[in-house]
Design a protein around this motif. Structure first.
Motif, short mmCIF file in Angstrom:
data_model
loop_
_atom_site.label_atom_id
_atom_site.label_comp_id
_atom_site.label_asym_id
_atom_site.label_seq_id
_atom_site.Cartn_x
_atom_site.Cartn_y
_atom_site.Cartn_z
N PHE A 164 0.84 -1.19 0.00
CA PHE A 164 0.00 0.00 0.00
C PHE A 164 0.87 1.24 0.00
O PHE A 164 1.92 1.26 0.66
CB PHE A 164 -0.86 0.05 1.26
N PRO A 165 0.43 2.29 -0.67
CA PRO A 165 1.10 3.57 -0.47
C PRO A 165 1.00 3.92 1.01
O PRO A 165 -0.10 3.85 1.57
CB PRO A 165 0.29 4.54 -1.32
N SER A 166 2.13 4.24 1.66
CA SER A 166 2.14 4.26 3.12
C SER A 166 1.17 5.27 3.73
O SER A 166 0.47 4.96 4.69
CB SER A 166 3.56 4.50 3.63
N LEU A 167 1.09 6.46 3.15
CA LEU A 167 0.20 7.47 3.75
C LEU A 167 -1.26 7.02 3.67
O LEU A 167 -2.04 7.22 4.60
CB LEU A 167 0.38 8.82 3.06
N LEU A 168 -1.61 6.35 2.56
CA LEU A 168 -2.99 5.88 2.41
C LEU A 168 -3.33 4.81 3.44
O LEU A 168 -4.40 4.82 4.05
CB LEU A 168 -3.22 5.33 1.01
N ILE A 171 -3.80 6.42 6.70
CA ILE A 171 -5.11 7.06 6.78
C ILE A 171 -6.18 6.02 7.10
O ILE A 171 -7.03 6.21 7.97
CB ILE A 171 -5.46 7.78 5.45
N ALA A 172 -6.10 4.87 6.41
CA ALA A 172 -7.09 3.81 6.64
C ALA A 172 -7.02 3.29 8.07
O ALA A 172 -8.04 3.06 8.72
CB ALA A 172 -6.89 2.68 5.64
N ILE A 173 -5.79 3.12 8.58
CA ILE A 173 -5.65 2.61 9.95
C ILE A 173 -6.22 3.61 10.95
O ILE A 173 -6.93 3.24 11.89
CB ILE A 173 -4.17 2.29 10.26
N ALA A 175 -8.52 5.67 10.38
CA ALA A 175 -9.97 5.62 10.24
C ALA A 175 -10.56 4.53 11.13
O ALA A 175 -11.62 4.70 11.73
CB ALA A 175 -10.35 5.38 8.79
N VAL A 176 -9.84 3.40 11.21
CA VAL A 176 -10.30 2.29 12.04
C VAL A 176 -10.15 2.65 13.52
O VAL A 176 -11.07 2.46 14.32
CB VAL A 176 -9.50 1.02 11.72
N LEU A 262 -6.70 14.08 10.92
CA LEU A 262 -6.72 12.73 11.48
C LEU A 262 -5.72 12.55 12.61
O LEU A 262 -5.77 11.58 13.34
CB LEU A 262 -6.42 11.70 10.38
N LEU B 26 -9.96 -4.09 7.36
CA LEU B 26 -9.97 -2.69 7.79
C LEU B 26 -11.38 -2.11 7.71
O LEU B 26 -11.85 -1.46 8.64
CB LEU B 26 -9.02 -1.86 6.93
N ILE B 30 -13.76 -0.66 10.94
CA ILE B 30 -14.12 0.74 11.15
C ILE B 30 -15.35 0.79 12.05
O ILE B 30 -16.35 0.14 11.77
CB ILE B 30 -14.39 1.44 9.81
N PRO B 31 -15.25 1.54 13.16
CA PRO B 31 -16.34 1.52 14.12
C PRO B 31 -17.64 2.01 13.50
O PRO B 31 -17.64 2.81 12.58
CB PRO B 31 -15.88 2.48 15.22
N GLY B 293 4.51 5.08 -4.70
CA GLY B 293 3.70 4.96 -3.49
C GLY B 293 3.54 6.31 -2.82
O GLY B 293 2.45 6.71 -2.44
N ILE B 319 -13.69 7.99 3.97
CA ILE B 319 -13.31 7.52 5.30
C ILE B 319 -14.02 8.34 6.38
O ILE B 319 -14.58 7.80 7.32
CB ILE B 319 -11.78 7.54 5.48
N TYR B 338 -0.58 0.46 -7.62
CA TYR B 338 0.77 0.56 -7.08
C TYR B 338 1.54 -0.73 -7.33
O TYR B 338 2.71 -0.73 -7.73
CB TYR B 338 0.66 0.85 -5.59
#
Lengths: 320, 359
Positions: A164-168, A171-173, A175-176, A262, B26, B30-31, B293, B319, B338
């Motif tokens: 994964f592109p690291s910043l994305l 962001i997803a993590i 979000a969780v 975030l 993931l 997500i809550p 990336g 998100i 990617y």
């Protein structure tokens, strides 16, 4: 080129002949490296910048003219929301209150917030990297030393993270986990961890074939003892360099997350979030965008230069 | 070479499955309850039960994953909660912008980065070299969003009224509309057909669309809108490529074959391009793959700063709005994109350096 290296070897040989050199106590790798670091311009500039930011972070309460969270409205005469920098020495009207970098959208002194921001950003940088290095090194060492299916599982998981592109992914993590400085920190640590694991694994793979490891095995040391006392210390050099550069990356990524809302939440004086919350004011109050970003840049630049200097200093092949 | 390609393709399958698994997990983590998110907080338990049955959410989690993976492979990404439209349609609208942006950023970074690296290496230890490397160091240390905002301030405000003025946001000036090539050429595709989707996807690359239809007004306008975002996005990879090219070139220039080339009387430009640069660019190619990336991540920030409705911005908005189908689909698409780029990089690496193929 050959001429100079010959000459240098001759000098080194002459030095060896010198009795005093022979009697001198041996220097360690780190001591030599530190000496070399001080001889390099990039290293020195990096150290100065990082040192300056460390100073700001530590001495923040002493040098900041205001409390970073203090809303000045009603407490100071003539203070205006988002007012531009006002320095009395440079001809600013003395009737106006002095704010060297101006006042932000919530009528707080920007300079104080930026000074305190050094605390936030540096601690983010250090903790993230400490976390990523610890787990990355452990995983990489296990993968490299034990090999087989453990190696396969660990490294495939790392491949997926790197997929994964690291910043994305960060962001997803977040979000969780929910927005916040601690979760942003954790997310960045997770996405940067594979780099350390890979480097560590590669060094362990080379080192474990060396003679002194075989010697240690012959003596009857346990696997864990060999790994901890013989392999790890010798594999740490690239990790040290990588983690210095990693601090720069972590600060940059954390600022990016905070910019998007975030990471650090208001009113925490974090540079990325300060910039993010005022980004729509860039045309009317550019100082609120310029200075926090400049602070990020200087800090990141410092760590990048320091990391580069350390790489040069620790890599004997580049020694000149 | 064929063996190498197929081996490399096989190796990417576990990573692909991993990517699907991670996005699936993931999105599930997500809550928030998807039923309540879709039907509102007041949805009764009975209604929720039915909702879950219809969407397969009452199935065991591994069944859900298999179903999900199967749908994704068939290109079915479900419907967006927020827009109640198929996610694939939204992708067709948003992806082209990000592709133009990322491609533009990559091209600029490559040309300028390699160029600066070569100049720096050729003028090693001169003022030019020092200034370039200081600039490169500053370049990699700049926050993308800050650079973007500062450029917007400089070009859209300070240079207002001069020919250098550039728009700070959007894809096209308000009022201008890009006419899709298939309308210009009278190509007709059935509604909701795969061909229509493909046409739309191509036509949504405004710059490309304007180029093939010869609409120079739109072309000009779209390019002007792209300049600042592309500069913003390309600065970091450009700096990294410049540093990499320089150090790699310096190393190669000390090699025997470069000396041999000089000794037999080859001119400096020839030595540079034919002998040194060819070998020096190998590590640069690897870096380019890795930088993609960063470029895609940077696209989120760049699109935010310049108000561009691309994939990155969309993903971020999804998100915050908990729009699961979009989050899953966009993450997968970006990750696969990617992965494919890195596959191409690996393949070109194998092509450039035969030693890698054999191993």
């Amino acid at each position: 080129m050959i001429g100079t290296s010959l000459k240098r070897s001759a000098e080194a040989f002459a030095e060896l002949q010198d009795e005093e050199t022979l009697l001198r106590s041996p220097t360690t790798l780190w001591k030599t490296a530190l000496g070399r670091l001080f001889r390099r311009k990039t290293g020195i500039v990096g150290m100065i910048l990082v040192g300056f930011m460390l100073f700001l972070a530590i001495a923040a309460p002493l040098i900041a003219p205001h409390d970073p969270l203090n809303v000045l409205i009603g407490k100071e005469d003539g203070v205006r929301k988002r007012s531009a920098p006002c320095i009395h020495m440079f001809g600013c009207d003395t009737a106006k209150p002095q704010h060297i970098l101006g006042v932000d959208g919530n009528v707080r002194d920007l300079l104080s917030r930026i000074i305190y921001g050094a605390r936030v950003s540096l601690s983010i940088g250090f903790t993230t990297v400490a976390f990523a290095v610890t787990f990355g090194v452990i995983l990489g060492a296990i993968a490299g030393y034990w090999g087989g299916w453990i190696d396969n599982i660990i490294m495939r998981v790392m491949d997926v993270i790197l997929g994964f592109p690291s910043l994305l992914l960060a962001i997803a993590i977040v979000a969780v986990l929910g927005p916040g400085i601690r979760n942003a920190l954790l997310a960045i640590a997770i996405v940067t961890l594979p780099a350390y694991a890979r480097v560590m694994r590669a060094s362990v793979l080379t080192i474990k074939e060396l003679d002194y490891i075989a010697a240690s095995k012959v003596v009857g040391s346990s696997k864990l003892r060999i790994l901890l006392l013989r392999v790890l210390p010798n594999a740490l050099t690239p990790i040290v360099v990588l983690s210095t550069l990693g601090i720069a990356g972590a600060i940059l990524d954390a600022a990016g997350l905070s910019f998007l809302g975030l990471g650090a939440q208001p009113p925490t004086p974090e540079w990325g979030s300060m910039l993010g919350s005022e980004r729509n004011q860039v045309f009317s109050a550019p100082h609120l965008v310029f200075f926090p970003g400049f602070a990020i840049m200087i800090t990141v630049l410092g760590f990048n230069l320091l990391g580069d200097g350390m790489r040069d200093a620790l890599d004997p092949r580049l020694n000149d | 070479m064929l063996g190498y390609i197929s081996r490399r393709l096989l190796m990417s399958i576990p990573v692909l499955i991993g990517i699907l698994l991670v996005t699936f997990v993931l999105a599930r983590l997500i809550p928030g309850d998807p039923c309540k998110a879709m039907l509102g907080e007041k949805a009764s338990p009975a209604v929720c039960e039915r909702f879950k049955r219809i969407h397969g959410l009452d199935q065991p989690i591994y069944v859900q994953f298999v179903v999900y993976a199967g749908q994704i492979v068939q290109g079915d990404f479900g419907k967006s909660i927020r827009f109640s439209r198929p996610v694939s349609k939204i992708l067709i609208e948003r992806l082209p912008l990000t592709i133009e942006l990322a491609l533009g950023g990559l091209i600029v970074a490559l040309i300028v980065g390699v160029g600066l690296g070569v100049i720096s290496a050729m003028r090693h230890n001169t003022g030019v070299d020092v200034i370039t490397m200081i600039a490169a160091n500053i370049g990699i240390s700049m926050p993308v969003f800050w650079l973007g905002l500062m450029l917007a301030y400089a070009f859209a405000l300070l240079l207002k009224g001069t020919p250098f003025w550039l728009p700070p946001s959007g894809r096209l000036t308000a009022g201008l509309v890009s006419t899709p090539f298939f309308e210009v050429w009278g190509w007709i595709a059935a509604k909701d057909s795969a061909r229509e989707a493909f046409y739309n996807f191509i036509a949504n690359h405004f710059i490309f669309n304007a180029l093939i239809t010869g609409d120079w007004k739109i072309f000009n306008d779209a390019i002007r809108h792209m300049i600042l975002p592309v500069i913003t996005l390309s600065t970091i990879p450009m700096a990294i490529i410049a540093r990499m090219t320089r150090s790699s070139l310096l190393e190669v220039m000390g090699r025997d074959y470069v000396r041999t080339a000089r000794a037999k009387g080859a001119g400096e430009p020839r030595v540079m391009t034919r002998h040194a640069l060819r070998n020096a660019l190998l590590p640069v190619v690897t870096i380019v793959g890795l930088q993609m990336g960063g470029l895609l991540g940077g696209a989120v920030l760049t699109e935010t700063v310049f108000g561009l409705a691309g994939v990155g911005r969309m993903l971020f908005e999804a998100i915050t709005a908990r729009d699961y189908p979009i989050i899953q689909a966009f993450t997968v698409v970006i990750a696969v994109f990617y992965m494919l780029i890195n596959l191409v990089v690996d393949l070109s690496y194998g092509y450039l350096d035969p030693r890698i193929r054999i191993e």
